[in-house]
Design a protein around this motif. Structure first.
Motif, PDB file in Angstrom:
ATOM      1  N   THR A  85       0.827  -1.214   0.000  1.00 25.20           N
ATOM      2  CA  THR A  85       0.000   0.000   0.000  1.00 25.20           C
ATOM      3  C   THR A  85       0.859   1.261   0.000  1.00 25.20           C
ATOM      4  O   THR A  85       0.495   2.267  -0.618  1.00 25.20           O
ATOM      5  CB  THR A  85      -0.935   0.023   1.219  1.00 25.20           C
ATOM      6  OG1 THR A  85      -0.166  -0.118   2.426  1.00 25.20           O
ATOM      7  CG2 THR A  85      -1.948  -1.112   1.149  1.00 25.20           C
ATOM      8  N   LEU A  86       2.016   1.220   0.668  1.00 26.05           N
ATOM      9  CA  LEU A  86       2.904   2.383   0.657  1.00 26.05           C
ATOM     10  C   LEU A  86       3.459   2.623  -0.742  1.00 26.05           C
ATOM     11  O   LEU A  86       3.566   3.768  -1.192  1.00 26.05           O
ATOM     12  CB  LEU A  86       4.041   2.198   1.657  1.00 26.05           C
ATOM     13  CG  LEU A  86       3.665   2.281   3.142  1.00 26.05           C
ATOM     14  CD1 LEU A  86       4.869   1.961   4.014  1.00 26.05           C
ATOM     15  CD2 LEU A  86       3.108   3.657   3.484  1.00 26.05           C
ATOM     16  N   LEU A  87       3.808   1.541  -1.441  1.00 29.16           N
ATOM     17  CA  LEU A  87       4.323   1.698  -2.802  1.00 29.16           C
ATOM     18  C   LEU A  87       3.266   2.288  -3.729  1.00 29.16           C
ATOM     19  O   LEU A  87       3.570   3.060  -4.638  1.00 29.16           O
ATOM     20  CB  LEU A  87       4.784   0.338  -3.346  1.00 29.16           C
ATOM     21  CG  LEU A  87       6.071  -0.228  -2.749  1.00 29.16           C
ATOM     22  CD1 LEU A  87       6.327  -1.635  -3.272  1.00 29.16           C
ATOM     23  CD2 LEU A  87       7.261   0.671  -3.064  1.00 29.16           C
ATOM     24  N   VAL A  88       2.003   1.925  -3.499  1.00 30.67           N
ATOM     25  CA  VAL A  88       0.920   2.424  -4.346  1.00 30.67           C
ATOM     26  C   VAL A  88       0.549   3.859  -4.011  1.00 30.67           C
ATOM     27  O   VAL A  88       0.368   4.706  -4.891  1.00 30.67           O
ATOM     28  CB  VAL A  88      -0.325   1.522  -4.212  1.00 30.67           C
ATOM     29  CG1 VAL A  88      -1.520   2.147  -4.925  1.00 30.67           C
ATOM     30  CG2 VAL A  88      -0.048   0.140  -4.777  1.00 30.67           C
ATOM     31  N   GLY A  89       0.429   4.162  -2.704  1.00 28.58           N
ATOM     32  CA  GLY A  89      -0.193   5.432  -2.336  1.00 28.58           C
ATOM     33  C   GLY A  89       0.639   6.436  -1.590  1.00 28.58           C
ATOM     34  O   GLY A  89       0.125   7.504  -1.240  1.00 28.58           O
ATOM     35  N   LEU A  90       1.920   6.169  -1.370  1.00 23.17           N
ATOM     36  CA  LEU A  90       2.700   7.090  -0.547  1.00 23.17           C
ATOM     37  C   LEU A  90       2.803   8.472  -1.175  1.00 23.17           C
ATOM     38  O   LEU A  90       2.815   9.483  -0.472  1.00 23.17           O
ATOM     39  CB  LEU A  90       4.104   6.519  -0.296  1.00 23.17           C
ATOM     40  CG  LEU A  90       4.972   7.313   0.697  1.00 23.17           C
ATOM     41  CD1 LEU A  90       4.309   7.339   2.067  1.00 23.17           C
ATOM     42  CD2 LEU A  90       6.359   6.694   0.809  1.00 23.17           C
ATOM     43  N   GLY A  91       2.864   8.544  -2.510  1.00 24.60           N
ATOM     44  CA  GLY A  91       2.964   9.847  -3.156  1.00 24.60           C
ATOM     45  C   GLY A  91       1.668  10.617  -3.197  1.00 24.60           C
ATOM     46  O   GLY A  91       1.645  11.783  -3.585  1.00 24.60           O
ATOM     47  N   VAL A  92       0.560   9.955  -2.783  1.00 27.84           N
ATOM     48  CA  VAL A  92      -0.748  10.611  -2.836  1.00 27.84           C
ATOM     49  C   VAL A  92      -1.285  10.854  -1.436  1.00 27.84           C
ATOM     50  O   VAL A  92      -1.644  11.966  -1.063  1.00 27.84           O
ATOM     51  CB  VAL A  92      -1.745   9.755  -3.645  1.00 27.84           C
ATOM     52  CG1 VAL A  92      -3.102  10.451  -3.729  1.00 27.84           C
ATOM     53  CG2 VAL A  92      -1.205   9.469  -5.026  1.00 27.84           C
ATOM     54  N   ASN A  93      -1.383   9.799  -0.645  1.00 33.43           N
ATOM     55  CA  ASN A  93      -1.909   9.906   0.716  1.00 33.43           C
ATOM     56  C   ASN A  93      -0.763   9.768   1.709  1.00 33.43           C
ATOM     57  O   ASN A  93       0.082   8.878   1.563  1.00 33.43           O
ATOM     58  CB  ASN A  93      -2.919   8.774   0.971  1.00 33.43           C
ATOM     59  CG  ASN A  93      -4.070   8.837  -0.005  1.00 33.43           C
ATOM     60  OD1 ASN A  93      -4.711   9.847  -0.134  1.00 33.43           O
ATOM     61  ND2 ASN A  93      -4.326   7.742  -0.701  1.00 33.43           N
ATOM     62  N   PRO A  94      -0.691  10.591   2.742  1.00 29.21           N
ATOM     63  CA  PRO A  94      -1.690  11.617   3.103  1.00 29.21           C
ATOM     64  C   PRO A  94      -1.392  12.993   2.505  1.00 29.21           C
ATOM     65  O   PRO A  94      -1.918  13.994   2.964  1.00 29.21           O
ATOM     66  CB  PRO A  94      -1.549  11.675   4.629  1.00 29.21           C
ATOM     67  CG  PRO A  94      -0.077  11.417   4.840  1.00 29.21           C
ATOM     68  CD  PRO A  94       0.339  10.441   3.772  1.00 29.21           C
ATOM     69  N   LEU A  95      -0.529  13.050   1.483  1.00 29.43           N
ATOM     70  CA  LEU A  95      -0.150  14.347   0.920  1.00 29.43           C
ATOM     71  C   LEU A  95      -1.240  14.946   0.045  1.00 29.43           C
ATOM     72  O   LEU A  95      -1.357  16.154  -0.066  1.00 29.43           O
ATOM     73  CB  LEU A  95       1.140  14.189   0.094  1.00 29.43           C
ATOM     74  CG  LEU A  95       2.338  13.591   0.849  1.00 29.43           C
ATOM     75  CD1 LEU A  95       3.508  13.405  -0.107  1.00 29.43           C
ATOM     76  CD2 LEU A  95       2.726  14.476   2.017  1.00 29.43           C
ATOM     77  N   TYR A  96      -2.035  14.092  -0.610  1.00 35.21           N
ATOM     78  CA  TYR A  96      -3.107  14.542  -1.497  1.00 35.21           C
ATOM     79  C   TYR A  96      -2.594  15.533  -2.542  1.00 35.21           C
ATOM     80  O   TYR A  96      -3.183  16.560  -2.798  1.00 35.21           O
ATOM     81  CB  TYR A  96      -4.263  15.175  -0.698  1.00 35.21           C
ATOM     82  CG  TYR A  96      -4.981  14.169   0.138  1.00 35.21           C
ATOM     83  CD1 TYR A  96      -5.898  13.298  -0.432  1.00 35.21           C
ATOM     84  CD2 TYR A  96      -4.725  14.051   1.497  1.00 35.21           C
ATOM     85  CE1 TYR A  96      -6.542  12.345   0.333  1.00 35.21           C
ATOM     86  CE2 TYR A  96      -5.378  13.102   2.268  1.00 35.21           C
ATOM     87  CZ  TYR A  96      -6.290  12.253   1.680  1.00 35.21           C
ATOM     88  OH  TYR A  96      -6.931  11.311   2.439  1.00 35.21           O
ATOM     89  N   ARG A  97      -1.466  15.201  -3.157  1.00 32.81           N
ATOM     90  CA  ARG A  97      -0.907  16.084  -4.176  1.00 32.81           C
ATOM     91  C   ARG A  97      -1.093  15.521  -5.569  1.00 32.81           C
ATOM     92  O   ARG A  97      -0.702  16.146  -6.555  1.00 32.81           O
ATOM     93  CB  ARG A  97       0.585  16.316  -3.929  1.00 32.81           C
ATOM     94  CG  ARG A  97       1.404  15.023  -3.907  1.00 32.81           C
ATOM     95  CD  ARG A  97       2.887  15.304  -3.745  1.00 32.81           C
ATOM     96  NE  ARG A  97       3.401  15.903  -4.946  1.00 32.81           N
ATOM     97  CZ  ARG A  97       3.869  15.217  -5.971  1.00 32.81           C
ATOM     98  NH1 ARG A  97       3.844  13.895  -5.949  1.00 32.81           N
ATOM     99  NH2 ARG A  97       4.344  15.835  -7.038  1.00 32.81           N
ATOM    100  N   GLY A  98      -1.686  14.331  -5.685  1.00 32.07           N
ATOM    101  CA  GLY A  98      -1.844  13.710  -6.995  1.00 32.07           C
ATOM    102  C   GLY A  98      -0.606  12.920  -7.371  1.00 32.07           C
ATOM    103  O   GLY A  98       0.469  13.076  -6.781  1.00 32.07           O
ATOM    104  N   VAL A  99      -0.744  12.021  -8.337  1.00 34.29           N
ATOM    105  CA  VAL A  99       0.391  11.230  -8.772  1.00 34.29           C
ATOM    106  C   VAL A  99       1.460  12.149  -9.348  1.00 34.29           C
ATOM    107  O   VAL A  99       2.633  12.015  -9.085  1.00 34.29           O
ATOM    108  CB  VAL A  99      -0.053  10.191  -9.823  1.00 34.29           C
ATOM    109  CG1 VAL A  99       1.138   9.381 -10.320  1.00 34.29           C
ATOM    110  CG2 VAL A  99      -1.097   9.250  -9.226  1.00 34.29           C
ATOM    111  N   PHE A 100       1.021  13.093 -10.155  1.00 36.58           N
ATOM    112  CA  PHE A 100       1.901  14.172 -10.606  1.00 36.58           C
ATOM    113  C   PHE A 100       1.017  15.319 -11.067  1.00 36.58           C
ATOM    114  O   PHE A 100      -0.177  15.152 -11.306  1.00 36.58           O
ATOM    115  CB  PHE A 100       2.846  13.748 -11.736  1.00 36.58           C
ATOM    116  CG  PHE A 100       2.217  12.930 -12.823  1.00 36.58           C
ATOM    117  CD1 PHE A 100       2.536  11.607 -12.967  1.00 36.58           C
ATOM    118  CD2 PHE A 100       1.290  13.483 -13.706  1.00 36.58           C
ATOM    119  CE1 PHE A 100       1.961  10.838 -13.964  1.00 36.58           C
ATOM    120  CE2 PHE A 100       0.719  12.727 -14.713  1.00 36.58           C
ATOM    121  CZ  PHE A 100       1.053  11.393 -14.836  1.00 36.58           C
TER     122      PHE A 100
END
Length: 239
Positions: free
Chosen positions: A82-97
């Protein structure tokens, strides 16, 4: 998975080895089916997903370990996935890019918009073009409509011939065609419209086209060609 852990813990039992392996096979089969659907549909998700193979293995391993009541290593494997999938999005909520800033095509759209802020765009092809135009904030005939904007549809379908197709809550996407726009519903919540750069509609109301396929028309001049993920994106000016 939480229910499985709870019941195994309540009964203080482990699943038999063949049951655990069967659960892993089911999880693996779901991954294979998803991979096949994305590859067969030529979706850009596989090219954009850097760690999907590792994530798939970790999910299968987690299912097997939990079934064997090895909860801590099973949950650890799932946590890493789950960290590999969502670390760049949650909890930052900045989008994949950020499409307008982090992609060449996005920066090109922003540069055109800065010079011609009133220009109207059409994104042709996959939903990637729709997402890029909407996130860039340009005037676009793509997007999600909760209520159909009357002014826009008067420009696309001035006689109201296709009102039954576009008068609904739906995603509006475009494909290349000939003549004036034709509106269809591939499924109930999708509106698909055809674009011909030489049509009266395009000549009057469209200045730029973002497409994932080359547009061979005497009424469209290419101003940019960009490789993004698994797609080649082309920007055209309607003349």
């Amino acid at each position: 998975m939480g229910v499985a852990v709870s019941r195994l813990d309540r009964d203080r039992v482990r699943a038999r080895w063949w049951v655990a392996l069967a659960g892993g096979l089911v999880a693996g089969a779901s991954v294979v089916c998803t991979w096949y659907a994305l590859r067969h549909g030529q979706e850009p998700a596989l090219a954009a997903a850097a760690h999907w193979k590792v994530v798939s293995v970790l999910v299968v391993v987690a299912v097997v370990l939990v079934a064997l009541r090895l909860v801590v290593p099973g949950v650890a494997a799932l946590l890493v996935a789950t960290l590999l999938v969502g670390l760049g999005v949650n909890p930052l909520y900045r989008g994949v890019f950020e499409l307008p800033e982090d992609t060449k095509a996005g920066r090109a759209i922003e540069a055109i918009e800065a010079k011609d802020p009133d220009a109207q765009w059409v994104g042709v092809g996959t939903t990637v073009q729709t997402a890029m135009l909407v996130e860039s904030g340009v005037h676009a005939f793509n997007g999600v409509q909760t209520y159909p904007p009357e002014e826009m549809w008067r420009e696309i379908d001035p006689t109201g011939r296709y009102e039954d197709a576009w008068n609904r809550l739906a995603n509006v996407n475009w494909t290349l065609g000939s003549g004036e726009p034709k509106v269809t519903n591939p499924v109930r919540d999708q509106v698909l419209v055809t674009l011909d750069p030489c049509s009266s509609f395009a000549q009057r109301h469209v200045q730029y086209v973002l497409s994932d396929t080359p547009v061979t028309s005497t009424c469209a001049v290419q101003v940019g060609d960009y490789r993004q993920g698994g797609l080649d994106l082309h920007i055209y000016r309607v003349r």
